[in-house]
Design an enzyme around this catalytic site. Structure first.
Site, mmCIF file in Angstrom:
data_model
loop_
_atom_site.group_PDB
_atom_site.id
_atom_site.type_symbol
_atom_site.label_atom_id
_atom_site.label_comp_id
_atom_site.label_asym_id
_atom_site.label_seq_id
_atom_site.Cartn_x
_atom_site.Cartn_y
_atom_site.Cartn_z
ATOM 1 N N ASN A 28 0.824 -1.219 0.000
ATOM 2 C CA ASN A 28 0.000 0.000 0.000
ATOM 3 C C ASN A 28 0.859 1.271 0.000
ATOM 4 O OD1 ASN A 28 0.993 0.208 2.608
ATOM 5 N ND2 ASN A 28 -0.979 -0.080 3.645
ATOM 6 N N HIS A 61 3.362 1.952 2.134
ATOM 7 C CA HIS A 61 3.923 2.412 3.409
ATOM 8 C C HIS A 61 5.445 2.283 3.418
ATOM 9 C CE1 HIS A 61 3.314 -1.813 5.432
ATOM 10 N NE2 HIS A 61 4.576 -1.675 5.133
ATOM 11 N N GLU A 68 1.561 4.341 7.497
ATOM 12 C CA GLU A 68 0.485 3.813 6.664
ATOM 13 C C GLU A 68 -0.175 4.954 5.872
ATOM 14 O OE1 GLU A 68 0.301 0.742 6.196
ATOM 15 O OE2 GLU A 68 -0.210 -0.477 7.951
HETATM 16 C C1 F6R Z 1 9.973 -3.003 8.161
HETATM 17 C C2 F6R Z 1 9.208 -1.904 7.564
HETATM 18 C C3 F6R Z 1 8.145 -2.154 6.546
HETATM 19 C C4 F6R Z 1 8.529 -3.246 5.535
HETATM 20 C C5 F6R Z 1 7.377 -3.491 4.561
HETATM 21 C C6 F6R Z 1 7.695 -4.610 3.607
HETATM 22 O O1 F6R Z 1 10.909 -2.521 9.089
HETATM 23 O O2 F6R Z 1 9.416 -0.791 7.930
HETATM 24 O O3 F6R Z 1 7.878 -0.966 5.849
HETATM 25 O O4 F6R Z 1 9.680 -2.856 4.840
HETATM 26 O O5 F6R Z 1 6.212 -3.774 5.264
HETATM 27 O O6 F6R Z 1 7.794 -5.807 4.306
HETATM 28 P P1 F6R Z 1 8.439 -7.088 3.638
HETATM 29 O O7 F6R Z 1 9.885 -6.757 3.410
HETATM 30 O O8 F6R Z 1 8.302 -8.182 4.658
HETATM 31 O O9 F6R Z 1 7.712 -7.340 2.369
#
Ligand code: F6R
Length: 240
Positions: A133, A135, A140
Site C-alpha cells: 500500500n 507504506h 500507513e
Molecule cells: C519493516 C518496515 C516495513 C517493511 C514493509 C515490507 O521494518 O518498515 O515498511 O519494509 O512492510 O515488508 P516485507 O519486506 O516483509 O515485504
C-alpha cells in the site's frame, strides 16, 4: 532518483550492498529495516564482514519500527529479527544499535525518547522496504508527511501481508507498531529502497512513474528526497 531493475532479489541485493558501501565508511550511522526484503542485503553485509573487508565496531544503527504487544524475545519481534539476521553475525556494538522500545510500559515516553535519539543522530543511509500500500517504515496511507516517531494502527492489508510470519494467522499479528515518521526518514542523507515481488508493483509505479505526491501513498514523498536509489526485481518492476 535512480531506478534499477534486476532479475532476482539476490542480484538486486548484491548491487544494493555495493551502493551502500560506496556511501558509508566505518564510522557511519545506518537506518535499518526488517521484514523479508532486506535479508539478502544483510547476508551480503555479513559475508563482507566475515571476509575481513568491513568493520561495524564504530557503526551506529537506528531501526525503523517495532511491533507493539510482543516481547523482544518473540521470534517475530524486530529486535529479534535484527539479532538473528544481522547483529549477531557482525562486530557491531549492541549499545550502538537502536530499535524502538515498543514494549515499554510507558509507550508515550518511549516515543519521545526515540524521537530525541533520532533528533540527535544523522542517518547516513536509510534502508527501506515498502508495503504493497506504499507504506515506508510503518507510515500507513493517510499519515501526515510531518509525522515524527509515533504509534500506528496497522492497516488491515499490512496485518494480512505480515500474517505470513505468524503461521498465516492474522489474529497472532500485532495490530499496532511504533515507527519512525516520514519526517525522520526524509532526514537521512541517502535512501536505498528495495522492493521484490508483484505485490509491490503498484507502489513502485506510484513512486517511480506517478507524478502525484500524496499522503495516501506514503512512499511518494521520496520524490522530494535528493538521493534515493530504488532497486527492484523484475516482478516488482511496473513496466512488466
Ligand atoms: C519493516 C518496515 C516495513 C517493511 C514493509 C515490507 O521494518 O518498515 O515498511 O519494509 O512492510 O515488508 P516485507 O519486506 O516483509 O515485504
Amino acid at each position: 532518483m535512480k531506478y534499477l531493475i534486476f532479475d532476482t532479489k539476490k542480484e538486486a541485493s548484491v548491487e544494493s550492498y555495493k551502493i551502500l558501501k560506496s556511501l558509508i565508511d566505518e564510522n557511519s550511522t545506518l537506518g535499518l529495516a526488517t521484514g523479508s526484503t532486506p535479508t539478502d542485503l544483510y547476508a551480503e553485509m555479513i559475508a563482507d564482514y566475515k571476509a575481513g573487508n568491513f568493520s561495524y565496531k564504530n557503526i551506529k544503527s537506528y531501526n525503523l519500527d517495532e511491533y507493539v504487544g510482543i516481547s523482544y524475545e518473540h521470534p517475530e519481534s524486530y529486535h529479534k529479527f535484527m539479532d538473528t539476521n544481522l547483529f549477531d553475525h557482525i562486530d557491531i556494538n549492541k549499545e550502538n544499535t537502536h530499535v524502538p522500545d515498543a514494549s515499554a510500559a510507558d509507550l508515550e515516553l518511549a516515543v519521545k525518547s526515540y524521537q530525541e535519539e533520532l533528533n540527535n543522530a544523522q542517518i547516513d543511509v536509510q534502508i527501506l522496504g515498502i508495503g504493497g500500500n506504499g507504506h515506508i517504515g510503518f507510515n500507513e496511507p493517510g499519515t501526515s508527511f510531518d509525522a515524527g516517531v509515533h504509534v500506528v494502527d496497522l492497516k488491515e492489508e499490512t496485518i494480512k501481508a505480515n500474517s505470513r510470519f505468524f503461521d498465516g494467522d492474522i489474529n497472532l499479528v500485532p495490530k499496532q507498531a511504533m515507527t519512525m515518521g516520514i519526517k525522520d526518514i526524509m532526514r537521512a542523507k541517502h535512501i536505498i529502497l528495495l522492493a521484490f515481488g508483484k505485490e509491490k508493483r503498484e507502489a513502485i509505479r506510484s513512486l517511480v512513474e506517478g507524478e502525484e505526491i500524496t499522503e495516501n501513498i506514503p512512499c511518494t514523498i521520496l520524490k522530494n528526497h535528493p538521493s534515493v536509489y530504488v532497486l527492484v526485481d523484475k516482478e516488482a518492476d511496473f513496466k512488466l
